[in-house]
Structures are given as structure tokens and as C-alpha cells.
Scaffold this active site. Structure first.
Site, PDB file in Angstrom:
ATOM      1  CB  CYS A 137      -0.878   0.053   1.095  1.00  0.00           C
ATOM      2  SG  CYS A 137       0.132  -0.072   2.641  1.00  0.00           S
TER       3      CYS A 137
ATOM      4  CB  CYS B   5      -2.508  -2.662   8.304  1.00  0.00           C
ATOM      5  SG  CYS B   5      -3.732  -2.418   6.604  1.00  0.00           S
TER       6      CYS B   5
END
Ligand code: FES
Length: 147
Positions: free
Chosen positions: A33, A103
């Protein structure tokens, strides 16, 4: 989709900021990301983590997991901090959606990178600690399948 604990840590993140003259600083990026995480550790002469702060250019799940991870390592020994895996952080947050598991790796990797920096500066070895990858994308796919 997100647990109450995730929302709480996202909306009121703990330990945001930086530490001047930190004992160790770790910065990692996530190729998936493009998000970045930096962790600062203040470690005393007894190798206890006196303080920890984080800064991130990351999503809400990265903020929540880092906030929880900093809470879990604060006041702990280096050995105890090594036990704080992304899985432990996710359990403490009552879970994360599978697409957000990557994440949570940012916090774990950044803590390890900061511990590595501390170890190098003090010329010590920390059991089980591997040289941090600058990019956590590698090896991430297998991790995601587990959730
Ligand atoms: Fe990048 Fe969550 S999407 S850290």
C-alpha cells in the site's frame, strides 16, 4: 467490520509522536500500500522499554495496531517486547478483517527495526531478532492466508 477496540485505538491513538535522542528508531514501509511506520524506543540501562512513540503514514488499521502495539511493549523488557507479534496485537484488538492483516505487520516490523537499531548502537545481540527487511511485502502472502 471493525471491533470496538480497533475503533477506539484508531480514534484515540496512544503514544503518537517522537522521542528525541531515542535509544532505537525503526522505519518500515509496506510495498502493498506504500504506507510507512516509524517507531521510537527509549530503553533504560536495565533494558526496559521506558517509553515508546510512533508516527505513521498509514491507514486506520495501521494506526490502531501501532497504538495497541506501543501499549503492549511499554514498560516491558526487550525479551517481552519480542513476544509482541502482529498476531498478539490483533488478538488484543479483538481481530482485524483479513484484508487488513498486512497493516498490522507494520507495527511489529517497526518495533523489531527499532530494537535492531538499539542493538547495533549498543553492540549487543537480541535473541530471535533478525535484521529488519526494509520492505515487509516479502513473506506477507503466507501470513494472510492464516486469517
Ligand atoms: Fe497500508 Fe493499512 S493499507 S497500512
Amino acid at each position: 467490520m471493525y471491533s470496538e477496540k480497533v475503533m477506539d485505538h484508531f480514534q484515540n491513538p496512544r503514544n503518537v509522536g517522537e522521542i528525541e535522542d531515542a535509544s532505537g528508531v525503526g522505519t518500515v514501509g509496506n510495498a502493498k500500500c506504500g504506507d510507512i511506520m516509524r517507531i521510537y524506543l527509549d530503553i533504560d540501562e536495565n533494558k526496559m522499554i521506558r517509553d515508546v512513540k510512533f508516527k505513521t503514514f498509514g491507514c486506520g488499521a495501521a494506526v490502531a495496531t501501532s497504538s495497541m502495539a506501543t501499549e503492549l511493549v511499554k514498560g516491558k523488557s526487550i525479551e517481552e517486547a519480542m513476544q509482541v507479534t502482529n498476531r498478539a496485537v490483533m488478538e488484543a484488538l479483538d481481530g482485524l478483517p483479513p484484508v487488513k492483516v498486512h497493516c498490522s505487520l507494520l507495527a511489529e516490523e517497526a518495533i523489531h527495526a527499532a530494537l535492531w537499531d538499539y542493538a547495533e548502537k549498543h553492540d549487543i545481540q537480541i535473541e530471535g531478532l533478525k535484521k529488519p527487511k526494509s520492505d515487509i511485502h516479502e513473506g506477507e502472502e503466507e501470513e494472510e492466508e492464516e486469517y
